[in-house]
Enzyme design. Structure first.
Site, short mmCIF file in Angstrom:
data_model
loop_
_atom_site.label_atom_id
_atom_site.label_comp_id
_atom_site.label_asym_id
_atom_site.label_seq_id
_atom_site.Cartn_x
_atom_site.Cartn_y
_atom_site.Cartn_z
N CYS A 166 -2.36 8.27 12.15
CA CYS A 166 -2.92 7.41 12.82
C CYS A 166 -1.70 6.18 13.49
O CYS A 166 -0.74 6.97 13.30
CB CYS A 166 -4.15 6.73 11.64
SG CYS A 166 -3.53 5.71 10.34
N HIS B 140 -4.38 -14.96 5.36
CA HIS B 140 -5.11 -13.41 5.57
C HIS B 140 -6.67 -13.76 4.94
O HIS B 140 -6.59 -14.02 3.94
CB HIS B 140 -4.82 -11.99 4.74
CG HIS B 140 -5.42 -10.73 5.84
ND1 HIS B 140 -6.50 -10.64 5.42
CD2 HIS B 140 -4.83 -10.52 6.74
CE1 HIS B 140 -7.16 -9.49 6.02
NE2 HIS B 140 -6.20 -9.35 7.07
#
Length: 748
Positions: A89, A670
């Site tokens: 991908c 994060h």
């Protein structure tokens, strides 16, 4: 998953840098035979300690055992024999394996250039590379040992073969017949396209009144321009004969020579009644053509102009193959080079001139007359039928006979009536591709955008439909019904308003519009076909709901990976605070002061319980591929800066922040696991990229309840991206903290 049971602890391995890398490098040397790494752990450690003591032997071995990222990945996932297929991908290599237990995940994660490794269900395995994934993929597929290893995504050739396999294979002779037709024409596509563009250029000049290309008294310059494109069509029979003979595994020059003999000035001169009184010529009132019969050795021979003919060479070469191979069985190999071509020419030139040539002309004229009758008797039906059957003929390679008929029409009638309606099919095909391109750009599907843009350019500028057909349309079954509606609309407009003709064989592209007549009708019909197909694809999408959901998930995952990669090290760390101060000349006093104080502590950005990365439900973070750090199970949504520095990463989704201190420590905060898929929902960002922040400055306010209700884990991860370049990075875990409490000790 295969891992080394007695390998050093992961945290220590990250801190010990070069020595452990040497151990891993040497371990790979002794496992090149494909054996499991555990069987060889003893010997590498001897070399490892020798290297630490400064042994020249250890250093030499380390320097000669370096492998590329591609080679390392293939080796550590079990070798090429363990790979069933490989795709990628935007950020990850996606393997389908024979046995996932053969993968040495820790070794994969230690390979330079690998951000992390993520096992999947079954025997699937992902390797996170980041933005360089295309390069790494190409390097892997170009490795000699990867020859023959499949890709899960079908190539255009695979799609073509699958489409033809649905209807072929029932009778071998039918398969062979259509392959014979296709391979006789396919190599000529380039020169046919080139000639059609020259015709288009001439048609534009004619339409603008610059020169009349139909005039008999054209100047030598424009006659020369005619010769540039007529050379292809005049000698097309010779080219077709060459390709056809090559397809049937006989000398292609023999086939070409047979046709050339019927196109020589001497053969053409046989129709000169003044020179040869025995030659009789008659006028065909229907076709408006003259037919002559000459007497050759007392036998009547019908004379025809074979320029532009395609049926004759196709029939002739099929008979020639029988003669040629029969002669090969008669003559010994040492004299075949002389006698097989000689007898082949001696037999086939008369047979073609007396029998095959006239028969091919009659056959072509008969079929052409039948289609002309249909076009004249039911023009609307004909104009609709042609664009509707072409989408099914092209994938099967069955469109070549119609192309041959177009050439025959031009040769006998002086014009063709098939290419005009066919333009509706081509532009409906290109319109569907344009719709796919629109969706790909809108949804940021980079791979499909590249495929569709290339296919659309090939179609609109060259009239080539194959890139669209095999690259897109046959892969996504929702496209065909929408494309057929465009074909119907374009064909209906062509038929209702009287039809479209052309006097030249041309690929239907934007550049060849001027060769069709009437130009306005043709332009309207192909525009309607294009726009109809494009709008239907845009409105209803070319993907099924499942394909659309999968594409969205892959895109979000790629965005998350790229965001993490963007927060990675951008430059080597500064060697000393003094260097940082020197490079910061001209900045504020506060900045210089900050640079003079090394970062020794990273504090909690949010209140909650601190847990080790091993307990974080994200394999990339847990593997420490992005550096050492901690996870915090938050009790409050207010997230502040854990260090003083500059924000280098602030994605629009608001779920992650990369901060670089003045002395080169790079910290990633994060918020949540996979929360990039929330697309900014539940996050109220308070800062922007390149903004300087101090410890405790508000970065974002997160709606923890909303995150949980959406099904995501709100665990906040704090990692030091460039852990490998620092002397030590020591997490403090197991306690409850509030913003400002120490969570990680750092030593430059």
């Amino acid at each position: 998953m295969s891992t080394s049971a007695d390998a050093p602890p992961r945290r220590g391995a990250r801190r010990r840098g070069g020595s452990v890398l040497c151990e891993r490098t040497l371990t790979r040397i002794v496992t090149r035979d494909g054996a499991r790494p555990e069987a060889h752990l003893g010997a590498p450690r001897v070399l490892f300690f020798a290297h630490r003591r400064g042994s020249a032997e250890g250093l030499t071995m380390g320097s000669t055992t370096q492998r590329s990222t591609a080679e390392g990945i293939v080796a550590e996932i079990g070798g090429p024999g363990n790979i069933v297929s490989l795709t990628h991908c935007a950020t990850r290599l996606r393997f389908v394996l024979n046995d996932a237990e053969l993968v040495n995940q820790s070794a994969v994660e230690a390979i330079p250039g690998v951000m992390g490794a993520v096992p999947q269900s079954g025997d699937r395995f992902q390797v996170v590379i980041g933005g360089a994934v295309q390069t790494t993929f190409n390097q892997i597929m170009n490795l000699p040992e990867m020859a023959g290893i499949g890709k899960s995504k079908l190539s255009d050739a695979d799609v073509k073969a699958a489409a033809r396999g649905k209807t072929r294979g029932k009778s071998a002779w039918i398969d062979g017949f259509f392959e014979y037709l296709s391979d006789s024409f396919r190599p000529l596509l380039g020169v046919l396209l080139g000639a059609s563009l020259i015709i288009a250029f001439a048609a534009v000049l004619d339409a603008l009144g610059i020169v009349d290309f139909r005039a008999e008294d054209k100047s030598a310059s424009w006659v020369f321009l005619d010769a540039m494109w007529q050379g292809v069509f005049t000698f097309l029979p010779i080219m077709v004969a060459y390709n056809a003979a090559k397809k049937l595994n006989i000398d292609p020059w023999v086939g070409a020579t047979v046709m050339a003999a019927l196109m020589t000035p001497e053969f053409v001169s046989l129709s000169d009644t003044a020179r040869f009184p025995d030659t009789v010529c008659t006028l065909n009132e229907t076709l408006g053509t003259e037919s002559c019969v000459a007497q050759i050795f007392g036998l009547p021979m019908q004379l025809n102009g074979y320029g532009g003919q395609v049926f004759v060479p196709l029939i002739m070469v099929a008979v020639l193959a029988l003669v040629y191979k029969g002669l090969q069985r008669v003559f010994p190999e040492n004299i075949q080079m002389v006698f097989v071509p000689f007898f082949s020419l001696a037999i086939m030139i008369p047979v073609t001139a007396f029998l095959i040539g006239p028969m091919g002309i009659w056959m072509g004229n008969g079929i052409g007359a039948g289609l002309a009758w249909m076009n004249g008797s039911a023009p609307i039906l004909f104009a609709i039928m042609i664009p509707l059957i072409y989408p099914f003929l092209v994938p099967l390679g069955l469109h070549w006979p119609l192309n041959a008929l177009m050439l025959m029409n031009i040769q006998t009638l002086g014009y063709d009536f098939i290419q005009g309606p066919m333009g509706a099919w081509n532009f409906a095909c290109f319109g569907a591709t344009a719709g796919v391109l629109f969706i790909a750009v809108r949804d940021k599907e980079n791979e499909m955008r590249e495929t569709a843009s290339g296919a659309l350019a090939a179609g609109l500028l060259g009239g080539i439909s194959e890139p669209s057909l095999y690259g897109i349309h046959l892969r996504f079954k929702r496209i065909y019904p929408r494309m057929l509606v465009g074909c119907l609309v374009g064909g209906l407009i062509t038929g209702v308003f009287g039809g479209v003709t052309t006097e030249a064989f041309a690929f239907t592209s934007l550049l060849t519009i001027p060769v069709f007549s009437p130009i306005p009708l043709y332009a309207i019909s192909i525009t309607a076909a294009f726009v109809t197909a494009m709008l239907l694809v845009i409105i209803s999408d070319y993907r099924t709901p499942e394909q659309k959901a999968e594409g969205l998930a892959n895109r979000k995952q790629a965005e998350a990976d790229l965001a993490l990669e963007a927060a990675g090290p951008a430059a080597p760390p500064r060697t000393a605070p003094a260097a940082a101060s020197a490079s910061a000349a001209g900045t504020s006093t506060a900045s210089a002061s900050a640079a003079s104080t090394p970062t020794a502590l990273i504090v909690a950005p949010v209140a909650g319980k601190v847990v080790p990365l091993d307990e974080v439900a994200d394999k990339v973070f847990a593997s420490r591929a992005l550096g050492e750090g901690v996870g915090i199970q938050p009790t409050d949504g207010r997230v502040t800066s854990p260090v003083a520095g500059v924000l280098v990463t602030v994605p629009a989704s608001g779920h992650a922040f990369g901060i670089k201190t003045d002395d080169g420590v790079e910290v990633l905060v994060h918020i949540g696991i996979d929360t990039v898929q929330l697309e900014g929902k539940c996050f109220e960002v308070a800062v922007q990229k390149r903004q300087r922040v101090a410890v405790g400055d508000l970065l974002v306010t997160a709606d923890l309840t909303g995150i949980r209700d959406a099904g995501y884990d709100p665990t906040t991860v704090v990692v030091v991206i460039n852990s490998k370049t620092l002397s030590s990075v020591s997490p403090r875990t197991g306690s409850d903290v509030v913003p400002g409490d120490p969570i990680i000790d750092v030593a430059p």
